[in-house]
Design an enzyme around this catalytic site. Structure first.
Site, short mmCIF file in Angstrom:
data_model
loop_
_atom_site.label_atom_id
_atom_site.label_comp_id
_atom_site.label_asym_id
_atom_site.label_seq_id
_atom_site.Cartn_x
_atom_site.Cartn_y
_atom_site.Cartn_z
N ASP A 4 0.86 -1.18 0.00
CA ASP A 4 0.00 0.00 0.00
C ASP A 4 0.90 1.23 0.00
OD1 ASP A 4 -2.15 1.77 0.18
OD2 ASP A 4 -3.18 0.58 1.69
N PHE A 24 -5.00 -4.45 -6.85
CA PHE A 24 -6.15 -3.67 -6.38
C PHE A 24 -5.70 -2.30 -5.89
CE2 PHE A 24 -10.05 -6.43 -5.83
CZ PHE A 24 -9.61 -7.41 -6.70
N GLY A 25 -4.48 -1.90 -6.28
CA GLY A 25 -3.94 -0.63 -5.81
C GLY A 25 -4.42 0.54 -6.66
N VAL A 85 -5.97 4.67 -7.25
CA VAL A 85 -7.15 5.46 -6.88
C VAL A 85 -8.38 4.66 -7.27
CG1 VAL A 85 -8.37 7.63 -7.28
CG2 VAL A 85 -5.87 7.61 -7.24
N SER A 100 -13.02 -1.80 -13.45
CA SER A 100 -14.24 -1.31 -12.79
C SER A 100 -15.40 -1.24 -13.77
CB SER A 100 -13.98 0.08 -12.21
OG SER A 100 -15.18 0.68 -11.78
N ASN A 101 -16.60 -1.33 -13.21
CA ASN A 101 -17.81 -1.10 -14.01
C ASN A 101 -17.79 0.31 -14.62
OD1 ASN A 101 -19.97 0.75 -12.46
ND2 ASN A 101 -18.78 -0.37 -10.93
N TYR A 132 -11.57 8.38 -13.62
CA TYR A 132 -11.31 7.08 -12.97
C TYR A 132 -11.60 5.93 -13.95
CZ TYR A 132 -12.46 3.08 -9.97
OH TYR A 132 -12.57 1.82 -9.41
N SER A 156 -18.51 -3.94 -4.52
CA SER A 156 -18.22 -5.01 -3.57
C SER A 156 -18.29 -4.48 -2.14
CB SER A 156 -16.85 -5.62 -3.87
OG SER A 156 -16.76 -6.88 -3.27
N ARG A 215 -29.32 0.72 -7.35
CA ARG A 215 -28.34 0.44 -8.41
C ARG A 215 -27.50 -0.79 -8.07
NH1 ARG A 215 -23.07 1.87 -8.35
NH2 ARG A 215 -21.99 1.64 -10.34
C1 15L Z 1 -15.90 1.41 -8.09
O1 15L Z 1 -15.16 1.23 -9.05
C2 15L Z 1 -15.36 1.88 -6.79
O2 15L Z 1 -14.06 1.42 -6.55
C3 15L Z 1 -16.24 1.54 -5.61
O3 15L Z 1 -15.88 2.39 -4.56
C4 15L Z 1 -17.74 1.63 -5.90
O4 15L Z 1 -18.13 2.95 -5.82
C5 15L Z 1 -18.10 0.97 -7.21
O5 15L Z 1 -17.23 1.31 -8.27
C6 15L Z 1 -19.55 1.23 -7.68
O6 15L Z 1 -19.74 1.56 -8.84
O7 15L Z 1 -20.45 1.07 -6.87
#
Ligand code: 15L
Length: 246
Positions: A16, A53-54, A56, A93-94, A118, A148, A156
């Site tokens: 970290d 998983f590091g 921002v 990420s989504n 992001y 998660s 949502r």
């Molecule tokens: C993400 O990518 C974030 O890391 C997490 O904090 C959540 O906010 C998640 O997406 C989300 O879309 O709920």
């Protein structure tokens, strides 16, 4: 995942930006700034696989995202190449797909539509990992994690929720499937409401065992009727589509 991942290895090396305190049994700790190439090189030395998983993990100004998620990813893949690490599980990420609508279903071939800096940085992570696969054979699972948390926090998340146990199952599948290649997989539990189609990731062998369905009634009861004119309700990225200077 700290405790769960110990089952996947003899020694779990954790890292970290901040001080993580004393290593516990079966752990090593290497404090490192992802933007520091020498620190990342030392962090990756002797690793057999990387679960990345590091960086921002939410929408933020450009400079920290550039340092940790763009330069940091380059440093990580260079370190993997130099040290011969052959498999990476990358927490994408989504939000790579956040500007698709909640009425759409996306798969691994749908073009990215990031919802902010992001999400854009995660799309870059997916691209640089593809380059290092094509050139150097480093396999990566780009896991487009939904949300998660112990439980879905809002309506949502009934579509995006990923239980901790399913996240661990997913990481384990990515680490252990014989041939991973360069793959994109959506990281959610077995939720009845879903915007994600994982039919192109069957080779990973991930089978979620949890579902947001058991929380659905309670979530509906404690949250108001959605305002359908709100972009946070229209788009898969939810509130992320409205954050920041964009
Ligand atoms: C993400 O990518 C974030 O890391 C997490 O904090 C959540 O906010 C998640 O997406 C989300 O879309 O709920």
């Amino acid at each position: 995942m700290r405790e769960r991942l110990k089952a996947n290895c003899d020694v779990l090396r954790l890292s970290d930006l901040v001080d993580m305190g004393q290593a516990k049994a079966g752990e090593e700790i290497v404090q490192a700034d992802l933007a520091d190439s020498q620190a990342v090189l030392a962090m990756v030395k002797d690793c057999q696989a990387i679960v990345h998983f590091g960086g921002v993990s939410v929408e933020a100004p450009w400079t920290p995202i550039l340092q940790a998620n763009i330069i940091g990813l380059y440093n990580l893949y260079e370190a993997a190449r130099l040290h011969g690490v052959k498999r990476v599980v990358f927490a994408s990420s989504n939000h790579v797909m956040g500007f698709y609508r909640q009425s759409e279903v996306v798969d691994a071939l749908s073009p990215p539509r990031p919802d902010g800096f992001y999400g854009l940085s995660k799309a870059f992570g997916e691209d640089i990992s593809r380059l290092y696969f094509d050139r150097y054979g480093i396999e990566t699972a780009c896991v487009r994690i939904g949300s998660s948390y112990p439980e879905p926090k809002d309506r949502r998340m009934l579509a995006t929720w990923l239980s901790y146990d399913d996240l661990h199952r997913l990481i384990t599948a990515c680490l252990t499937t014989q041939v991973l290649g360069h793959s994109i997989i959506y990281g959610t539990s077995d939720n009845s409401i879903s915007w994600y189609d994982n039919h192109l990731a069957k080779h990973i062998g991930y089978r979620p065992l949890d579902s947001s369905d058991v929380f659905r009634e309670a979530v509906y009861a404690r949250t108001g009727e959605p305002d359908l004119s709100d972009p946070a309700i229209q788009f898969q990225g939810g509130g992320f589509v409205k954050i920041g200077p964009l």
